[in-house]
Design a protein around this motif. Structure first.
Motif, short mmCIF file in Angstrom:
data_model
loop_
_atom_site.label_atom_id
_atom_site.label_comp_id
_atom_site.label_asym_id
_atom_site.label_seq_id
_atom_site.Cartn_x
_atom_site.Cartn_y
_atom_site.Cartn_z
N TYR A 99 29.37 44.68 43.37
CA TYR A 99 30.45 44.96 43.20
C TYR A 99 31.34 45.51 44.28
CZ TYR A 99 30.66 42.73 38.15
OH TYR A 99 30.65 42.13 36.84
N VAL A 124 38.33 42.58 39.29
CA VAL A 124 37.33 42.52 37.68
C VAL A 124 39.35 42.56 37.44
CG1 VAL A 124 35.82 43.55 36.55
CG2 VAL A 124 36.22 43.37 38.48
N ALA A 171 29.54 37.29 38.43
CA ALA A 171 28.72 37.43 37.29
C ALA A 171 28.64 36.29 36.17
CB ALA A 171 30.34 38.55 36.97
N HIS A 195 37.02 45.16 33.26
CA HIS A 195 36.23 46.34 33.55
C HIS A 195 35.89 47.73 32.53
CE1 HIS A 195 35.93 49.35 36.75
NE2 HIS A 195 36.83 49.94 36.54
N GLN A 236 32.26 46.81 30.65
CA GLN A 236 31.63 47.35 31.44
C GLN A 236 31.30 48.40 31.16
OE1 GLN A 236 32.62 45.27 35.35
NE2 GLN A 236 31.89 43.68 34.76
N TYR A 275 36.17 38.51 47.76
CA TYR A 275 37.05 39.38 46.35
C TYR A 275 37.66 39.47 46.09
CZ TYR A 275 31.35 41.51 47.04
OH TYR A 275 30.08 41.36 47.44
N PRO A 313 33.73 33.85 39.34
CA PRO A 313 33.10 34.88 39.33
C PRO A 313 31.35 35.10 39.63
CG PRO A 313 35.02 34.91 37.63
CD PRO A 313 34.65 33.47 38.11
N LYS A 331 21.40 41.13 39.48
CA LYS A 331 23.08 41.21 38.81
C LYS A 331 24.32 42.06 40.43
CE LYS A 331 22.67 46.43 39.07
NZ LYS A 331 22.11 47.68 38.35
N VAL A 332 25.72 41.36 40.14
CA VAL A 332 26.43 41.66 41.02
C VAL A 332 26.46 42.72 41.28
CG1 VAL A 332 29.04 40.89 40.83
CG2 VAL A 332 27.74 39.52 38.83
N GLU A 334 34.89 41.86 42.81
CA GLU A 334 34.15 40.96 42.42
C GLU A 334 34.01 40.33 43.46
OE1 GLU A 334 34.06 39.49 38.58
OE2 GLU A 334 35.82 38.59 38.27
N ALA A 338 38.38 48.43 40.90
CA ALA A 338 36.76 47.18 41.23
C ALA A 338 37.39 45.79 41.55
CB ALA A 338 35.91 47.38 39.54
#
Length: 700
Positions: free
Chosen positions: A491, A687, A658, A692, A695, A684, A656, A488-489, A611, A609
């Protein structure tokens, strides 16, 4: 070879490039022509000397930088007839293993940048070039695969100039391209080199009249470039005495231009077919620097605001940098060292100024991939390995206790992917912890943490392949039986706005108390700056000796984060005020106050956030261009540009991370295996609020 001339005949070089450009194949041919091996292995059969790890043989890629030593006596140039030692580091091309390139370039004196002649500069080529720029490494370029369909010498040279901002100077021209590639034109000596046979045999002939006309055009460009870096060539050029410019003049100018990084000599050939490798070896000796050609390495004196230098001399105080660690079940930890000054022998006691502890050198060795050759001593300019250094980590300096110095360490890699690992039984937990401890010591780009909610071990790395290799090594080398989650990413969080935060830490426990009072001005900092900490106190409200403790507490709180264990990044913290207690104010109390004050500030300011967004380059036949663009758009990709390169299209996009899990496999399926993609971390970015929120809802 006497000690006085030894260092002048050393070349410490790296082979660097994009994946599949032919680095390992070229290294294999170098070892063959220098007599280090007597038969060449092939990457596709898993039989190469340098790719020795099971994971490398299985995947056909280089994962870890491998060191070796070879000897070469050049046949051309001022060094002709003199044996030279070449210490070589073969580096990975895959972006997931960029730390291996980083630490190799940190200790090398020169590099050979290898390019696929049908592709020119590719994304990872650009990334490693920038890394070499950062460490000031002189380079020469080798256009490989000149026998490949689509090979284009002029396009490749132009791409070096356009995409890398370098000044490439052709010192050779190919005779033919693709299946017609049959030889070279040596522009320095104005000779033809014709290949014959399958073992690198060649013969030299004078230029024909037809070739001379084309060669004169390129030699004129070579002379003009050399005139910019050499007074003798300039004088003859200005006076129109071009026929008086000798091969020795051009060689001297090319060497000077390479060492000052004003010029990049360009050679070409086919490593797989053993064509052009001997000429490249001559160029390594003639154009790349010896350790004594470069400025003395500089470092800081620990505890003092003073810089000192360590010239490349065996007679100076010992000074070395630990740039790589490798675990070996038979002998323990092997520490790879670049010796910058002095002489090391078995039993030498060195200071690690980073830890303040002394380390005793047990045994010294030269490495050939995973094989070891024990030696009695090593000197300035050597790249070696040592046993017995128990407390050393990657990037540490080892120096004479009487002459302490701390050299520049390695850059920090930001992980973009993470996954959870869990031992299948309590009995496996010890093996898991031991394996992870050893792997993290070897690989600074691997981060090991704990999920605050589930208690699972979290591995964070540079990409899917990086973590896949780490898990494979855990299971095979260390025999760990573990459950592994999906990648998974990784963050990051940053702050939304500026706030002023006051925090008073007071604790009485019956004995000595704790008192710390801090006032912080906290806010977001520019992307990529990490923690910016500034002491803005006035009038001695907080003694200077307590400020580092506050910064340490703030840094620890950023690493832990305030939301789901996600680290905070790019935060500016200004210490503006505070107070102390005459008895109860300690560094520990102010470290705690700094940590808790930042956490309170982050909650007040709110977190944003972030990503990881990757820079992706896709090479695809034109008939699949629409599918590729549509797929990138569906993955939240933003196309940055497109260019035509023969029958294919090159698409540059920012996507991204993700959205990129499994992308390469999907791309091959969409294009019947005819498209390929490469990627590297761009930056970076926030998000999107809608994503966001989704999520956050999913976590609930």
């Amino acid at each position: 070879m006497s000690r006085s001339t030894r260092i002048e005949r050393y070349r410490n070089i790296g082979i660097m490039a994009h994946i599949d450009a032919g680095k390992t194949t070229l290294t294999e041919r170098v070892l063959f022509f220098t007599g280090r091996i007597h038969a060449t292995g092939e990457v596709h059969t898993g039989s190469t000397e340098m790719d020795w790890m099971p994971q490398e043989k299985k995947r056909g890629i280089t994962i870890t930088s491998a060191a070796t030593t070879a000897f070469w006596t050049p046949t051309q140039g001022s060094a002709a007839g003199t044996p030279h030692r070449i210490n070589i580091l073969d580096t990975p091309g895959h972006v997931d293993f960029t730390i291996e390139v980083e630490r190799s370039l940190r200790v090398l004196d020169g590099a050979v940048a290898v390019f696929d002649a049908s592709q020119g500069v590719e994304p990872q080529s650009e990334a490693v070039w920038r890394q070499a720029d950062r460490y000031g490494v002189p380079r020469i370029a080798f256009l490989n695969k000149m026998d490949k369909v689509g090979a284009d010498f002029d396009m490749s040279v132009a791409s070096i100039e356009e995409r890398l901002g370098a000044r490439p100077v052709a010192v050779q021209l190919p005779l033919g391209e693709g299946s017609d590639f049959r030889g070279l034109v040596d522009l320095v000596r104005m000779r033809t080199v014709l290949f014959e046979g399958e073992e690198g045999q060649y013969r030299e002939e004078p230029l024909t009249a037809a070739l001379r006309e084309q060669a004169e055009v390129f030699r004129q460009r070579l002379i003009e470039a050399c005139a910019d870096v050499d007074a003798t060539v300039l004088e003859k050029f200005v006076e129109g005495r071009l026929d008086d410019i000798t091969a020795e003049d051009l060689e001297r100018a090319l060497r000077a231009g390479t060492l000052t990084r004003k010029l990049v000599p360009v050679l070409c050939g086919s490593a797989f077919k053993k064509k052009g490798v001997q000429m490249l070896l001559d160029a390594i000796i003639n154009y790349l620097p010896a350790p004594s050609d470069l400025p003395a390495v500089e470092g800081c004196v620990p505890g003092r605001d003073e810089r000192v230098s360590r010239p490349a001399s065996d007679a100076g105080p010992p000074c070395a940098l630990a740039f790589k660690l490798m675990s070996d079940k038979a002998v323990g930890s092997i520490v790879f060292l670049r010796v910058y000054s002095g002489t090391l022998r078995a039993g030498t006691v060195l200071l690690n100024p980073v830890t303040g502890k002394r380390e005793r050198v047990g045994r010294l060795m030269f490495m050939h991939a995973n094989r070891r050759e024990e030696v009695a001593e090593v000197g300035a300019g050597d790249i070696c390995a040592a046993l017995g250094l128990k407390g050393v980590r990657t990037g540490d300096t080892l120096c004479a206790p009487a002459a302490p110095v701390v050299l520049e360490s390695l850059g920090v890699m930001e992980p973009v992917v993470q996954l959870a690992v869990e031992a299948r039984s309590p009995a496996e937990l010890t093996k898991l912890e031991d394996g992870l401890h050893r792997l993290a010591a070897e690989d600074p780009s691997l981060r090991v943490g704990v999920d605050p909610e589930s208690g699972q071990v979290l591995l964070s790395g540079m990409g899917e392949l990086h973590l896949e290799v780490v898990v494979d090594r855990l299971l095979t080398e260390y025999g760990v039986e573990a459950r592994v989650g999906q990648p998974k990413v990784a963050y990051r969080d940053t702050l939304r706005r500026k706030v002023r935060q006051e925090y008073r830490h007071v604790r009485q426990t019956g004995g000595p108390g704790q008192y710390a009072h801090v006032v912080l001005a906290v806010g977001p900092a520019p992307r990529g700056t990490g923690l910016v900490f500034v002491d803005d106190t006035r009038g001695g409200s907080i003694p200077r000796e307590l400020v580092p403790a506050i910064e340490k507490g703030v840094a620890g709180a950023m690493e832990r984060g305030v939301r789901d264990g996600i680290p905070l990044v790019d935060v500016e913290v200004r210490l503006v005020d505070g107070s102390t207690h005459v008895k109860d104010s300690t560094p520990q109390a102010f470290s705690m106050a700094g940590s808790l004050a930042l956490q309170e500030a982050a909650r007040s300011a709110g977190v944003l956030a972030l990503e990881p967004v990757m820079e992706v380059e896709v090479t695809t036949p034109e008939e699949y261009l629409g599918d590729v663009l549509g797929d990138l758009a569906a993955r939240r990709g933003r196309v940055q540009g497109m260019e035509a390169r023969g029958p294919v299209r090159i698409v540059s996009a920012r996507v991204p991370m993700a959205s990129l899990f499994g992308y390469v496999t999907s791309l091959r399926g969409r294009t019947q295996g005819r498209a390929q993609a490469s990627m590297r971390l761009g930056s970076y970015e926030p998000v999107p609020e809608s994503l966001h929120a989704a999520q956050a809802e999913a976590r609930v």
